[in-house]
Design a protein around this motif. Structure first.
Motif, PDB file in Angstrom:
ATOM      1  N   LEU A  70      39.790  51.035  51.688  1.00 23.70           N
ATOM      2  CA  LEU A  70      39.651  50.667  50.287  1.00 23.70           C
ATOM      3  C   LEU A  70      39.716  51.935  49.434  1.00 23.70           C
ATOM      4  N   SER A  71      40.122  51.794  48.172  1.00 25.07           N
ATOM      5  CA  SER A  71      40.196  52.966  47.307  1.00 25.07           C
ATOM      6  C   SER A  71      39.872  52.599  45.867  1.00 25.07           C
ATOM      7  N   MET A  72      39.390  53.597  45.150  1.00 29.65           N
ATOM      8  CA  MET A  72      38.980  53.431  43.755  1.00 29.65           C
ATOM      9  C   MET A  72      39.178  54.764  43.052  1.00 29.65           C
ATOM     10  N   LEU A  73      39.422  54.719  41.737  1.00 29.94           N
ATOM     11  CA  LEU A  73      39.486  55.924  40.910  1.00 29.94           C
ATOM     12  C   LEU A  73      38.161  56.124  40.183  1.00 29.94           C
ATOM     13  N   LEU A  74      37.698  57.365  40.144  1.00 28.79           N
ATOM     14  CA  LEU A  74      36.572  57.740  39.294  1.00 28.79           C
ATOM     15  C   LEU A  74      37.137  58.557  38.141  1.00 28.79           C
ATOM     16  N   PRO A  75      37.282  57.968  36.945  1.00 25.33           N
ATOM     17  CA  PRO A  75      37.942  58.658  35.831  1.00 25.33           C
ATOM     18  C   PRO A  75      37.176  59.908  35.395  1.00 25.33           C
ATOM     19  N   THR A  76      37.920  60.936  35.003  1.00 26.22           N
ATOM     20  CA  THR A  76      37.316  62.221  34.670  1.00 26.22           C
ATOM     21  C   THR A  76      37.779  62.766  33.321  1.00 26.22           C
ATOM     22  N   GLU A  77      38.258  61.903  32.425  1.00 30.71           N
ATOM     23  CA  GLU A  77      38.677  62.399  31.107  1.00 30.71           C
ATOM     24  C   GLU A  77      37.539  63.150  30.432  1.00 30.71           C
ATOM     25  N   SER A  78      36.331  62.661  30.592  1.00 30.60           N
ATOM     26  CA  SER A  78      35.135  63.312  30.075  1.00 30.60           C
ATOM     27  C   SER A  78      34.189  63.560  31.245  1.00 30.60           C
ATOM     28  N   VAL A  79      33.841  64.819  31.485  1.00 25.93           N
ATOM     29  CA  VAL A  79      32.900  65.139  32.560  1.00 25.93           C
ATOM     30  C   VAL A  79      31.544  64.503  32.272  1.00 25.93           C
ATOM     31  N   GLU A  80      31.116  64.544  31.027  1.00 22.94           N
ATOM     32  CA  GLU A  80      29.818  63.967  30.662  1.00 22.94           C
ATOM     33  C   GLU A  80      29.785  62.469  30.951  1.00 22.94           C
ATOM     34  N   ALA A 125      28.298  57.949  54.004  1.00 19.35           N
ATOM     35  CA  ALA A 125      28.943  58.621  55.136  1.00 19.35           C
ATOM     36  C   ALA A 125      30.287  58.004  55.478  1.00 19.35           C
ATOM     37  N   GLN A 126      30.572  56.801  54.942  1.00 21.89           N
ATOM     38  CA  GLN A 126      31.834  56.116  55.209  1.00 21.89           C
ATOM     39  C   GLN A 126      32.841  56.290  54.075  1.00 21.89           C
ATOM     40  N   LEU A 127      32.480  57.080  53.072  1.00 21.55           N
ATOM     41  CA  LEU A 127      33.334  57.265  51.898  1.00 21.55           C
ATOM     42  C   LEU A 127      34.001  58.631  51.931  1.00 21.55           C
ATOM     43  N   GLY A 128      35.311  58.667  51.703  1.00 19.12           N
ATOM     44  CA  GLY A 128      36.025  59.913  51.507  1.00 19.12           C
ATOM     45  C   GLY A 128      36.180  60.204  50.019  1.00 19.12           C
ATOM     46  N   ILE A 129      36.147  61.479  49.661  1.00 22.00           N
ATOM     47  CA  ILE A 129      36.316  61.895  48.273  1.00 22.00           C
ATOM     48  C   ILE A 129      37.555  62.766  48.181  1.00 22.00           C
ATOM     49  N   VAL A 130      38.478  62.421  47.271  1.00 21.38           N
ATOM     50  CA  VAL A 130      39.696  63.206  47.078  1.00 21.38           C
ATOM     51  C   VAL A 130      39.603  63.907  45.729  1.00 21.38           C
ATOM     52  N   ILE A 131      39.662  65.235  45.763  1.00 19.13           N
ATOM     53  CA  ILE A 131      39.531  66.069  44.575  1.00 19.13           C
ATOM     54  C   ILE A 131      40.869  66.756  44.294  1.00 19.13           C
ATOM     55  N   ASN A 132      41.290  66.717  43.045  1.00 18.89           N
ATOM     56  CA  ASN A 132      42.506  67.397  42.626  1.00 18.89           C
ATOM     57  C   ASN A 132      42.144  68.806  42.147  1.00 18.89           C
ATOM     58  N   GLU A 133      42.492  69.811  42.928  1.00 15.89           N
ATOM     59  CA  GLU A 133      42.112  71.181  42.593  1.00 15.89           C
ATOM     60  C   GLU A 133      42.877  71.738  41.396  1.00 15.89           C
ATOM     61  N   ASP A 134      43.918  71.029  40.956  1.00 16.55           N
ATOM     62  CA  ASP A 134      44.621  71.424  39.735  1.00 16.55           C
ATOM     63  C   ASP A 134      43.963  70.850  38.479  1.00 16.55           C
ATOM     64  N   ASP A 135      42.868  70.140  38.652  1.00 16.96           N
ATOM     65  CA  ASP A 135      42.171  69.489  37.543  1.00 16.96           C
ATOM     66  C   ASP A 135      40.710  69.934  37.574  1.00 16.96           C
ATOM     67  N   PRO A 136      40.290  70.852  36.674  1.00 19.83           N
ATOM     68  CA  PRO A 136      38.907  71.333  36.697  1.00 19.83           C
ATOM     69  C   PRO A 136      37.876  70.220  36.569  1.00 19.83           C
ATOM     70  N   HIS A 137      38.182  69.166  35.820  1.00 20.87           N
ATOM     71  CA  HIS A 137      37.254  68.049  35.705  1.00 20.87           C
ATOM     72  C   HIS A 137      37.071  67.355  37.045  1.00 20.87           C
ATOM     73  N   VAL A 141      37.371  68.700  39.986  1.00 17.48           N
ATOM     74  CA  VAL A 141      36.579  69.584  40.849  1.00 17.48           C
ATOM     75  C   VAL A 141      35.095  69.460  40.524  1.00 17.48           C
ATOM     76  N   GLU A 142      34.745  69.524  39.244  1.00 22.38           N
ATOM     77  CA  GLU A 142      33.334  69.462  38.852  1.00 22.38           C
ATOM     78  C   GLU A 142      32.725  68.097  39.147  1.00 22.38           C
ATOM     79  N   VAL A 143      33.424  67.039  38.754  1.00 19.02           N
ATOM     80  CA  VAL A 143      32.880  65.693  38.956  1.00 19.02           C
ATOM     81  C   VAL A 143      32.845  65.332  40.439  1.00 19.02           C
TER      82      VAL A 143
END
Length: 328
Positions: A142-152, A20-32, A34-36
């Motif tokens: 605080l911030s971190m990247l969740l890489p999405t090169e591969s959805v799997e 509940a304390q975490l924000g998620i930022v999604i790039n809508e120009d990147d389908p991966h 959005v899905e991840v």
């Protein structure tokens, strides 16, 4: 004492970052993205109100100051005061000028570093801090990247982060002093070899360029431009791994080993610098600080951020809420 004081340990374990304390930022120009991003939100049950949707076309590796300022303002405008940390769900962009995007977002862009990237960095107030609410107490999300090169692979990473913490595993932490002498600047900071019985963790210090065919790895810290034999290793859910080298944070670059390779090998979080930092240990995760906070129950994002004294050039990647030593 490796695990720190009882008071700090109790505070970290009881009050570590929650979904509940975490924000998620999604790039809508990147389908991966959005899905991840939606998979992560549902998996971790992050409130929908904590999701920010932005548009970053063309997958740039680096943003300039103006582009970043617009992005930061857009993110912050949509986050409530309950959000203590942010997960950016994409691989690129990962740099802003000579800064890492995670550092620029959390600490503010340090343009002055770009004229002297090999100079000292600005100290982080969160370094080795027993602070449970960095935004509330310090004004730092605080911030971190969740890489999405591969959805799997991204979904597998999320699953590893969630699996860590259901039962305390018997694990090993490896600390390697290598033949690449300039990359051994934090070797003197490695924790002593031995056993932390209360955490079922064996600490091993080795003089070697790599390890091979090892299992049950919770921590792997070394100093090599390229780390061999990762495909022979078995990391535990929640494992942390990184190398002290100049361009591990150039995630899509090829001059040195990208920190993405750690996640592909089975680690759950990692760190690397996006521009030439020289070999100040302060610009990389401090081994004892990282281990102490993680063993005390901190999440991966908290433990990694607490471990870097001068983080301007470093990008934090992985699954932020992994916490294999949290007491539920």
């Amino acid at each position: 004492m490796l695990c720190g004081t009882g008071a700090a340990r109790a505070q970290t374990a009881a009050e570590g970052l929650r979904p509940a304390q975490l924000g998620i930022v999604i790039n809508e120009d990147d389908p991966h993205s959005v899905e991840v991003g939606e998979f992560y939100r549902q998996s971790r049950q992050v409130p929908e109100q904590n999701v920010v949707r932005v548009r970053i076309p063309n997958h740039p590796r680096k943003l300039d100051a103006e582009q970043f300022n617009q992005l930061r303002d857009q993110i912050n405008a949509k986050l409530g005061p309950q959000v203590e940390a942010v997960l950016m769900v994409w691989t690129a962009p990962y740099a802003v000028e000579c800064n890492a995007i995670t550092a620029a977002y959390t600490l503010g862009l340090d343009v002055g570093m770009c004229s002297q990237p090999c100079g000292p960095g600005k100290p982080s107030k969160y370094f080795n801090a027993a602070i449970s609410r960095p935004y509330t107490q310090l004004g730092m999300r605080l911030s971190m990247l969740l890489p999405t090169e591969s959805v799997e692979q991204a979904k597998a990473l999320i699953s590893r982060g969630m699996a860590g913490g259901f039962a305390m595993p018997t694990a090993t932490a490896f600390y390697l002093t290598t033949s690449e002498t300039a990359r051994n600047s934090r070797a003197s900071l490695f924790p002593p070899a031995g056993v932390v019985a209360s955490r079922k963790l064996t600490i091993k210090r080795l003089s070697a360029d790599s390890i091979e065919n090892e299992k049950n790895i919770m921590v792997y810290q070394t100093g090599m431009a390229r780390v061999d034999k990762l495909d022979t290793l078995q990391f535990l859910p929640g494992a942390l791994a990184d190398s002290l080298t100049s361009f591990g944070g150039d995630l899509l670059g090829s001059s040195q080993m990208s920190s993405l390779r750690w996640l592909e090998a089975g680690a759950t979080a990692s760190y690397g610098t996006v521009s030439e930092p020289c070999n100040y240990w302060q610009k990389f995760p401090h081994p004892v600080v990282l281990l102490r906070h993680y063993l005390a129950g901190a999440t991966a994002i908290e433990a990694y951020w607490r471990s870097v004294a001068w983080p301007a050039q470093g990008v934090f990647i992985g699954e932020p809420l992994a916490a294999p030593y949290r007491q539920h």
